[in-house]
Design a protein around this motif. Structure first.
Motif, short mmCIF file in Angstrom:
data_model
loop_
_atom_site.label_atom_id
_atom_site.label_comp_id
_atom_site.label_asym_id
_atom_site.label_seq_id
_atom_site.Cartn_x
_atom_site.Cartn_y
_atom_site.Cartn_z
N ILE A 126 0.85 -1.20 0.00
CA ILE A 126 0.00 0.00 0.00
C ILE A 126 0.88 1.25 0.00
N PHE A 127 0.55 2.18 -0.87
CA PHE A 127 1.30 3.44 -0.94
C PHE A 127 0.36 4.60 -0.65
N THR A 128 0.93 5.63 -0.04
CA THR A 128 0.20 6.89 0.12
C THR A 128 1.05 7.99 -0.51
N ALA A 129 0.45 9.15 -0.72
CA ALA A 129 1.19 10.27 -1.31
C ALA A 129 1.80 11.11 -0.20
N CYS A 130 3.02 11.58 -0.43
CA CYS A 130 3.68 12.48 0.53
C CYS A 130 2.88 13.78 0.61
N ILE A 179 4.79 7.05 -1.12
CA ILE A 179 5.62 6.55 -0.01
C ILE A 179 4.84 5.49 0.76
N ASN A 180 5.56 4.69 1.56
CA ASN A 180 4.90 3.76 2.46
C ASN A 180 4.24 4.57 3.57
N PRO A 181 3.07 4.16 4.04
CA PRO A 181 2.42 4.92 5.10
C PRO A 181 3.23 4.90 6.40
N HIS A 182 3.17 5.96 7.17
CA HIS A 182 3.86 6.10 8.46
C HIS A 182 5.37 6.08 8.31
N THR A 183 5.89 6.55 7.18
CA THR A 183 7.33 6.65 7.01
C THR A 183 7.69 8.05 6.51
N VAL A 184 8.95 8.44 6.76
CA VAL A 184 9.45 9.71 6.28
C VAL A 184 9.64 9.61 4.77
N CYS A 185 9.29 10.67 4.06
CA CYS A 185 9.48 10.69 2.61
C CYS A 185 10.98 10.79 2.32
N MET A 186 11.50 9.85 1.51
CA MET A 186 12.93 9.86 1.21
C MET A 186 13.26 10.88 0.13
N ASN A 187 12.23 11.39 -0.54
CA ASN A 187 12.44 12.37 -1.61
C ASN A 187 12.66 13.78 -1.06
N TYR A 213 7.69 14.55 7.08
CA TYR A 213 6.78 13.60 7.71
C TYR A 213 5.67 14.38 8.38
N LYS A 214 4.44 14.08 8.03
CA LYS A 214 3.27 14.79 8.56
C LYS A 214 3.42 16.30 8.38
N GLY A 215 3.92 16.71 7.22
CA GLY A 215 4.00 18.14 6.91
C GLY A 215 5.18 18.87 7.51
N LYS A 216 6.03 18.14 8.31
CA LYS A 216 7.20 18.80 8.90
C LYS A 216 8.48 18.26 8.27
#
Ligand SMILES: [Zn+2]
Length: 92
Positions: free
Chosen positions: A26-30, A37-45, A49-52
């Motif tokens: 399952i993927f979600t959008a950053c 990105i995978n849910p509940h993970t920091v975006c590597m791009n 994470y959560k807007g911060k």
């Protein structure tokens, strides 16, 4: 009623059930850059994470390193240019 001709061997049975636990990833959008990105993970791009902004990404690190190298190279070029000017002044 149809009846199986032979007993299903352990190997056949286990081969069939080997793929039962696999689920589609399952993927979600950053929230910042819309990268999948995978849910509940920091975006590597973008490192959000959560807007911060949480971490410095590999790209940013390499860009900073490149800037530092360029600065060092410019300093060295300036130094060598000065030395050449001194040498030419001394030779005249
Ligand atoms: Zn992102």
């Amino acid at each position: 009623m149809p009846v199986p001709k032979r007993k299903t061997s352990k190997r056949r049975r286990d081969q069939r059930s080997a793929n039962k636990g696999i689920k589609p990833q399952i993927f979600t959008a950053c929230s910042h850059c819309q990268e999948p990105i995978n849910p509940h993970t920091v975006c590597m791009n973008c490192g959000h994470y959560k807007g911060k902004k949480i971490m410095v990404t590999k790209k940013e690190r390499s860009a900073k390193r490149g800037q530092e190298r360029q600065a060092v190279a410019q300093k060295l070029q300036a130094k060598y240019a000065q030395q050449e000017q001194k040498q030419t002044a001394e030779n005249k």
